[in-house]
Design an enzyme around this catalytic site. Structure first.
Site, PDB file in Angstrom:
ATOM      1  N   SER A 133       5.265   3.242  13.128  1.00 53.91           N
ATOM      2  CA  SER A 133       4.250   4.275  13.333  1.00 53.91           C
ATOM      3  C   SER A 133       3.136   3.702  14.196  1.00 53.91           C
ATOM      4  CB  SER A 133       3.679   4.713  11.979  1.00 53.91           C
ATOM      5  OG  SER A 133       2.511   5.504  12.135  1.00 53.91           O
ATOM      6  N   TYR A 146      -0.414   2.560   3.956  1.00 53.86           N
ATOM      7  CA  TYR A 146       0.564   2.949   4.968  1.00 53.86           C
ATOM      8  C   TYR A 146       0.391   2.115   6.239  1.00 53.86           C
ATOM      9  CZ  TYR A 146       3.416   6.096   7.854  1.00 53.86           C
ATOM     10  OH  TYR A 146       4.382   6.623   8.671  1.00 53.86           O
ATOM     11  N   LYS A 150       3.205  -0.464   7.924  1.00 55.18           N
ATOM     12  CA  LYS A 150       3.805  -0.323   9.248  1.00 55.18           C
ATOM     13  C   LYS A 150       3.508  -1.539  10.129  1.00 55.18           C
ATOM     14  CE  LYS A 150       5.873   3.564   8.514  1.00 55.18           C
ATOM     15  NZ  LYS A 150       7.341   3.612   8.455  1.00 55.18           N
TER      16      LYS A 150
END
Length: 241
Positions: A133, A146, A150
């Site tokens: 991402s 998150y 990533k």
């Protein structure tokens, strides 16, 4: 991009980008083995594309390793499974952080290890694509776990590329911006969040899952034979603005 005769293992294949990747691979000749935690999603995918199906909770390390071993042999791997738990950093829970890392990073490491060991034992070449991402590069509010996951996935991919390249196994990452999956809609459906992101996206729209899947298939294909160890943004120019 013809994948006839190839077997492709896709994690997170039940929904979103993973499902589109699995569908396109099947349309272009591959036999797909799909991993997901949802039996219903796997059943509907199998009805559409004739995929093999393995139900697994990727937050469970031992179960993940067993599922990956059951999926072998394979020629191609797409690590697409991912979750997000939205919490401000000051309120982030330990269990939230650990769960996101387990699914988004550790499961990719485990499945890739099983996959690479099998390829090497069989004397075969292959390719891995990790679906990361732009959160690897940009710190978004409420996305601490998150973003960390990533960035960790991209770092893992670089080490894998360095160590697996000599065995004929290419490893790359794709780094989508906002892509219109169910997961993204939860995080970005509010106008106060979507508006600023859209205004910074020169192409004037968010990505569809096929926009990402097509790049994944390119990186898996022989057309990308000299593409190795990269993290490719697919963000409509967001980071350029």
């Amino acid at each position: 991009m013809d994948f006839t005769g190839k077997t492709a293992l896709v994690t997170g294949a039940g929904k979103g980008i993973g499902r589109t990747v699995a569908t396109l691979l099947a349309q272009r000749g591959a036999h797909v083995v799909a991993l997901s935690r949802s039996q219903a999603d796997l059943d509907s995918l199998a009805a559409e594309i004739g995929s093999g199906s393995i139900v697994v909770d990727l937050s469970d390390a031992a179960a993940t390793r067993r599922a990956a071993q059951d999926a072998m042999p394979a020629d191609l791997l797409v690590n697409c499974a991912g979750i997000n738990i939205l919490e401000p950093f000051l309120e982030m829970k330990d269990e939230s952080f650990d769960l996101v890392q387990a699914v988004n990073v550790r499961s990719a490491a485990i499945v890739s290890q099983v996959f690479a060991r099998d390829l090497i034992a069989r004397g075969r070449k292959g390719a891995i694509v990790n679906v990361s991402s732009i959160s690897s590069f940009v710190g978004f509010g409420d996305h601490a776990a998150y973003c960390a996951s990533k960035a960790g996935l991209d770092a893992l991919g670089r080490v894998m590329a360095r160590e697996l390249g000599p065995h004929g196994i290419r490893v790359n990452s794709v780094n989508p911006g906002i892509t219109l999956t169910d997961l993204a809609r939860v995080a970005w459906e509010a106008p106060d969040k979507a508006g600023p992101m859209m205004s910074r996206t020169p192409v004037g729209r968010f990505a569809e899952t096929a926009d990402v899947a097509e790049v994944v298939l390119f990186l898996l294909s022989d057309a990308a034979a000299m593409v190795h160890g990269i993290a490719m943004p697919i963000d409509g120019g967001f980071r350029a603005s």
